[in-house]
Structure formats: structure tokens, C-alpha cells
Design a protein around this motif. Structure first.
Motif, PDB file in Angstrom:
ATOM      1  N   CYS A  93       0.837  -1.137  -0.148  1.00  0.00           N
ATOM      2  CA  CYS A  93      -0.047   0.081   0.044  1.00  0.00           C
ATOM      3  C   CYS A  93       0.643   1.150   0.012  1.00  0.00           C
ATOM      4  O   CYS A  93       0.664   2.195  -0.554  1.00  0.00           O
ATOM      5  CB  CYS A  93      -0.967   0.030   1.281  1.00  0.00           C
ATOM      6  SG  CYS A  93      -2.055  -1.406   1.096  1.00  0.00           S
TER       7      CYS A  93
ATOM      8  N   HIS B 208      -4.905  -9.414   6.189  1.00  0.00           N
ATOM      9  CA  HIS B 208      -5.337  -8.726   7.246  1.00  0.00           C
ATOM     10  C   HIS B 208      -6.151  -9.833   8.195  1.00  0.00           C
ATOM     11  O   HIS B 208      -6.459 -10.686   7.701  1.00  0.00           O
ATOM     12  CB  HIS B 208      -6.650  -7.864   6.735  1.00  0.00           C
ATOM     13  CG  HIS B 208      -6.206  -6.638   6.097  1.00  0.00           C
ATOM     14  ND1 HIS B 208      -7.301  -5.841   5.224  1.00  0.00           N
ATOM     15  CD2 HIS B 208      -5.064  -5.925   5.954  1.00  0.00           C
ATOM     16  CE1 HIS B 208      -6.633  -4.615   4.922  1.00  0.00           C
ATOM     17  NE2 HIS B 208      -5.425  -4.808   5.073  1.00  0.00           N
TER      18      HIS B 208
ATOM     19  N   GLU C 114     -11.496   1.719   5.579  1.00  0.00           N
ATOM     20  CA  GLU C 114     -10.557   0.846   4.693  1.00  0.00           C
ATOM     21  C   GLU C 114     -11.088  -0.156   3.974  1.00  0.00           C
ATOM     22  O   GLU C 114     -10.457  -1.054   3.526  1.00  0.00           O
ATOM     23  CB  GLU C 114      -9.437   0.103   5.772  1.00  0.00           C
ATOM     24  CG  GLU C 114      -8.474   0.929   6.359  1.00  0.00           C
ATOM     25  CD  GLU C 114      -6.968   0.675   5.539  1.00  0.00           C
ATOM     26  OE1 GLU C 114      -6.409   1.875   5.250  1.00  0.00           O
ATOM     27  OE2 GLU C 114      -6.759  -0.238   5.006  1.00  0.00           O
TER      28      GLU C 114
ATOM     29  N   CYS D 200       1.056  -3.556  10.370  1.00  0.00           N
ATOM     30  CA  CYS D 200       0.390  -2.328   9.770  1.00  0.00           C
ATOM     31  C   CYS D 200      -0.974  -2.493  10.510  1.00  0.00           C
ATOM     32  O   CYS D 200      -1.833  -3.330  10.985  1.00  0.00           O
ATOM     33  CB  CYS D 200       0.055  -2.657   8.278  1.00  0.00           C
ATOM     34  SG  CYS D 200      -0.434  -1.195   7.760  1.00  0.00           S
TER      35      CYS D 200
ATOM     36  N   LYS E 274       0.085   6.812   7.103  1.00  0.00           N
ATOM     37  CA  LYS E 274      -0.726   7.082   6.010  1.00  0.00           C
ATOM     38  C   LYS E 274      -2.032   7.898   6.473  1.00  0.00           C
ATOM     39  O   LYS E 274      -2.643   7.177   7.503  1.00  0.00           O
ATOM     40  CB  LYS E 274      -0.938   5.650   5.247  1.00  0.00           C
ATOM     41  CG  LYS E 274      -2.103   5.958   4.168  1.00  0.00           C
ATOM     42  CD  LYS E 274      -1.899   4.743   3.064  1.00  0.00           C
ATOM     43  CE  LYS E 274      -2.590   3.403   3.699  1.00  0.00           C
ATOM     44  NZ  LYS E 274      -3.900   3.533   3.833  1.00  0.00           N
TER      45      LYS E 274
ATOM     46  N   MET F 214      -1.428   8.025  -2.597  1.00  0.00           N
ATOM     47  CA  MET F 214      -1.803   6.705  -2.831  1.00  0.00           C
ATOM     48  C   MET F 214      -2.836   6.792  -3.794  1.00  0.00           C
ATOM     49  O   MET F 214      -3.839   7.467  -3.719  1.00  0.00           O
ATOM     50  CB  MET F 214      -1.922   5.806  -1.572  1.00  0.00           C
ATOM     51  CG  MET F 214      -2.318   4.494  -1.882  1.00  0.00           C
ATOM     52  SD  MET F 214      -2.903   3.469  -0.585  1.00  0.00           S
ATOM     53  CE  MET F 214      -3.100   1.805  -1.271  1.00  0.00           C
TER      54      MET F 214
ATOM     55  N   CYS G 238      -5.401   2.207  -4.097  1.00  0.00           N
ATOM     56  CA  CYS G 238      -6.208   1.509  -3.184  1.00  0.00           C
ATOM     57  C   CYS G 238      -7.242   0.923  -3.626  1.00  0.00           C
ATOM     58  O   CYS G 238      -7.879   1.076  -4.478  1.00  0.00           O
ATOM     59  CB  CYS G 238      -6.625   2.561  -2.102  1.00  0.00           C
ATOM     60  SG  CYS G 238      -7.763   1.953  -0.681  1.00  0.00           S
ATOM     61  N   LYS G 239      -7.395  -0.379  -3.018  1.00  0.00           N
ATOM     62  CA  LYS G 239      -8.488  -1.446  -3.528  1.00  0.00           C
ATOM     63  C   LYS G 239      -9.622  -1.470  -2.506  1.00  0.00           C
ATOM     64  O   LYS G 239     -10.843  -2.094  -2.709  1.00  0.00           O
ATOM     65  CB  LYS G 239      -8.063  -2.786  -3.856  1.00  0.00           C
ATOM     66  CG  LYS G 239      -6.936  -2.721  -4.791  1.00  0.00           C
ATOM     67  CD  LYS G 239      -7.207  -2.442  -6.216  1.00  0.00           C
ATOM     68  CE  LYS G 239      -6.402  -2.802  -7.138  1.00  0.00           C
ATOM     69  NZ  LYS G 239      -6.245  -1.749  -8.186  1.00  0.00           N
ATOM     70  N   GLN G 240      -9.623  -0.710  -1.389  1.00  0.00           N
ATOM     71  CA  GLN G 240     -10.560  -0.674  -0.513  1.00  0.00           C
ATOM     72  C   GLN G 240     -11.107  -2.100   0.021  1.00  0.00           C
ATOM     73  O   GLN G 240     -12.039  -2.427  -0.196  1.00  0.00           O
ATOM     74  CB  GLN G 240     -11.790   0.091  -0.718  1.00  0.00           C
ATOM     75  CG  GLN G 240     -11.667   1.629  -0.909  1.00  0.00           C
ATOM     76  CD  GLN G 240     -12.902   2.453  -1.365  1.00  0.00           C
ATOM     77  OE1 GLN G 240     -13.172   2.566  -2.493  1.00  0.00           O
ATOM     78  NE2 GLN G 240     -13.321   2.859  -0.227  1.00  0.00           N
ATOM     79  N   CYS G 241      -9.910  -2.786   0.566  1.00  0.00           N
ATOM     80  CA  CYS G 241     -10.182  -4.344   0.761  1.00  0.00           C
ATOM     81  C   CYS G 241     -10.980  -4.520   2.008  1.00  0.00           C
ATOM     82  O   CYS G 241     -10.830  -3.647   2.826  1.00  0.00           O
ATOM     83  CB  CYS G 241      -8.568  -4.938   0.910  1.00  0.00           C
ATOM     84  SG  CYS G 241      -7.475  -3.870   0.890  1.00  0.00           S
TER      85      CYS G 241
HETATM   86 FE1  CLF Z   1      -4.007  -3.030   5.154  1.00  0.00          FE
HETATM   87 FE2  CLF Z   1      -4.186  -0.598   4.968  1.00  0.00          FE
HETATM   88 FE3  CLF Z   1      -1.983  -1.657   6.102  1.00  0.00          FE
HETATM   89 FE4  CLF Z   1      -2.695  -1.928   3.436  1.00  0.00          FE
HETATM   90  S1  CLF Z   1      -4.778  -1.878   3.269  1.00  0.00           S
HETATM   91  S2  CLF Z   1      -3.977  -1.925   6.986  1.00  0.00           S
HETATM   92  S3  CLF Z   1      -2.320  -0.040   4.695  1.00  0.00           S
HETATM   93  S4  CLF Z   1      -2.008  -3.475   4.634  1.00  0.00           S
HETATM   94 FE5  CLF Z   1      -3.978  -0.736   1.260  1.00  0.00          FE
HETATM   95 FE6  CLF Z   1      -6.401  -2.035   1.241  1.00  0.00          FE
HETATM   96 FE7  CLF Z   1      -6.313   0.502   0.428  1.00  0.00          FE
HETATM   97 FE8  CLF Z   1      -6.044   0.186   3.112  1.00  0.00          FE
HETATM   98  S5  CLF Z   1      -5.208  -1.259  -0.418  1.00  0.00           S
HETATM   99  S6  CLF Z   1      -7.939  -0.420   1.869  1.00  0.00           S
HETATM  100  S7  CLF Z   1      -4.819   1.191   1.850  1.00  0.00           S
END
Ligand code: CLF
Ligand code: SF4
Length: 307
Positions: free
Chosen positions: A27, A40, A63, A127, A204, A271, A274-277
């Protein structure tokens, strides 16, 4: 003549190691996101604030994309899952805690999970993602644990805008609504970012862009968090979540989002990948493998989502 090494402060030395880690963080580094995977750990079910773009039946929208639900694990189950994933995902570099609620509102589970995984995998980059309400309370422990990457979501600097985004905050056992809640939240976010940045953590800052609510003020947020020492900002689109206060608001226009990133990019690194995971995402950012691993969970080791 002065030796060059003598000019290296402890902070410089920490930075060198942290920059090496950041090159493997998908990221924080655009180049890394094609090569390195993150996982995660959904060990943080509770949240201590109420964002108007959130429906707490699902993962934290700070997130995650709305409407996604992650199972919740105990720290021990999280460690076991890490071991299984590490065996099958050799390019795994980062273990993150991003909900389904707030990582710091569940500090006991978050901390225990990190300690257990550190024992099993000392090479792991940790993270965390947080709304920042209790960041000043835990920032020192975060630094002591050796965590170098923390995300804080900061949507505004002023309490009027803040009161349009946050319904309430639950701080030290008391509920604060509207501007009173926003004031505590915004103050603590900034205090926490400053502390972490001064102590070698790369912060971030996520910003959810909501048209006619905070969009015009985003450049100011970016400049302020830069002053506080943040490393990068991630301006994210609002994806209206069904059941949230903002469910009928317009989704952020992709072209407007790009323009905002371009504009803010003049002040600070942005950034854009980002994929909004989800809170239990696994794999490369563009290739989520979470379902492959969630089927392996033993039901008795899951704990229920505490809404
Ligand atoms: Fe996960 Fe977030 Fe750490 Fe990345 S995700 S806690 S910084 S390891 Fe990354 Fe996912 Fe976007 Fe987040 S693509 S949602 S920025
Ligand atoms: Fe929802 Fe995350 Fe906001 Fe908590 S911090 S209310 S989980 S979006």
C-alpha cells in the motif's frame, strides 16, 4: 573533518530500516503492490465512533468497500491463520489489522495478535488502521511494539465539517455527539499522527471524499497532516453504504477524485492504487484470496461480531 557517520542520528538509522520495509509494503509503495502480498487479521470487531458513511453490520468503511462482512478471529486463531497463509503465499510481507471495527478500540486483541505473530514470524511487517480516537493512548505502545506503518482516517480539521461526518464518539466511557465529539476525535487524530511521525512511524492518512461535505476542505487536511509528519495520503471515494446515514449521497465521481489527488499531489505523495479491501483480505491488492482461506477456519474458534 567530521565523519559522515557521526551526523547520522538514531532517527536516520531507524528511517533506513523503515524505508527498506516500505519497499515491500504493497500500500505504501506502488511498485511493491504487484509483487508483495498482505493479509488482514479480522481481530477487531468493536468501534468507538459512528461515521455517517458506515453501517456497522459490515466492515469499517475507512479501509473497506461497503457491504463486505469479515469473520472475526481470536488472536490465537489469527496466528494459526497467519501460519497457514504464509505456507501458501510466499510473497506475503505485511500483516495488517484493519477491523472489521477499529484496531485500537480492540487493543487487547490487536496487541496479542501482533505479539503471537511476531514470535512465529519475526520478518513480518505489521500495519494498523484506526480512526485515531484513542491513538494518543496507544501511540507509545505502537512504537515500542516496533510497528512502522499506521493508517489514520482524517476527514476534516474543523468541528463543523466533523459534526456532519461523525454522529458520535464514545470516549473513555462517555458518548459525545456532534461538534463535541468531533472536537475530541480531530484533536486526538492530530496528536497521534504527530507522535507517531516523530517516533519513526510512517503514517498514511486516509480521507473519504464526500461531495459538498468535506471535499473543498481536503487540500487543507492534506497540508495539515503533512505538517504533522504524515508520509502519504490516500483520498478515497465515498461508496454509499446501504443502511448508513449517507446511503443516498452521490458516490464520489472518479474524475473529481482524480483531480483532487492531482491537486493534493502538489503538496504531498498520494496513494492512487487503493482497492478498499476487506478486513480479512489476503494476497496481492489486485488478487484477493480471502475466500480460499476463510473456508479453512474452524467455526468454534471464531468469535461473534460485537456490534
Ligand atoms: Fe492493510 Fe491498510 Fe495496512 Fe494496506 S490495506 S491496513 S495500509 S496493509 Fe491498502 Fe487495502 Fe487500500 Fe488499505 S489497498 S484499503 S490502503
Ligand atoms: Fe465504521 Fe470504521 Fe467509522 Fe467505525 S471508524 S464507524 S467501523 S467507518
Amino acid at each position: 573533518m567530521t565523519c559522515g557517520c557521526a551526523r547520522n542520528t538514531p532517527t536516520d538509522r531507524v528511517k533506513a530500516a523503515t524505508i527498506e520495509m516500505t519497499g515491500r509494503h504493497p500500500c505504501y509503495s506502488y511498485d511493491a503492490h504487484h509483487k508483495y502480498a498482505r493479509m488482514h487479521l479480522p481481530v477487531a470487531p468493536r468501534c468507538n465512533i459512528s461515521c455517517n458513511y458506515c453501517n456497522r453490520k459490515f466492515d469499517c468503511v475507512n479501509e473497506s468497500r461497503p457491504g463486505v462482512t469479515s469473520e472475526v478471529l481470536t488472536p490465537e486463531a489469527a496466528r494459526d491463520k497467519f501460519l497457514r497463509v504464509r505456507n501458501k503465499v510466499p510473497n506475503l510481507s505485511v500483516v495488517g489489522i484493519a477491523g472489521p471495527g477499529d484496531a485500537l478500540a480492540n487493543w487487547g486483541s490487536t496487541r496479542r495478535s501482533i505479539e503471537l505473530i511476531k514470535e512465529a514470524g519475526p520478518e513480518v511487517i505489521f500495519c494498523l488502521s484506526t480512526n485515531g480516537l484513542v491513538l494518543p493512548d496507544y501511540a507509545r505502545e505502537i512504537v515500542e511494539l516496533g510497528i512502522k506503518h499506521v493508517t489514520v482516517t482524517v476527514n476534516s480539521l474543523d468541528t463543523v465539517t466533523g459534526s456532519r461526518i461523525y454522529r458520535h464518539v464514545n470516549y473513555r466511557g462517555k458518548v459525545y455527539r456532534g461538534a463535541a465529539g468531533a472536537e475530541i476525535l480531530l484533536r486526538n487524530q492530530q496528536k497521534g499522527i504527530k507522535y507517531l511521525s516523530r517516533n519513526g512511524v510512517l503514517v498514511k492518512v486516509n480521507i473519504v471524499m464526500v461531495k459538498d461535505v468535506n471535499d473543498e476542505r481536503i487540500p487543507k487536511v492534506v497540508r495539515r497532516v503533512k505538517e504533522l509528519g504524515a508520509f502519504i495520503t490516500n483520498i478515497m471515494p465515498l461508496v454509499p453504504a446501504p443502511g448508513s446515514v449517507f446511503q443516498d449521497y452521490a458516490p464520489t465521481d472518479a474524475a473529481e477524485l482524480d483531480l483532487m489527488r492531482d491537486h493534493c499531489g502538489q503538496d504531498m505523495r498520494q496513494m492512487r492504487h487503493c482497492k478498499q479491501c476487506r478486513a480479512d483480505a489476503i494476497g496481492l491488492l489486485s488478487d484477493d484470496r480471502s475466500l480460499e482461506f476463510s473456508t479453512a477456519e474452524k467455526p468454534e474458534r471464531r468469535i461473534s461480531l460485537g456490534l
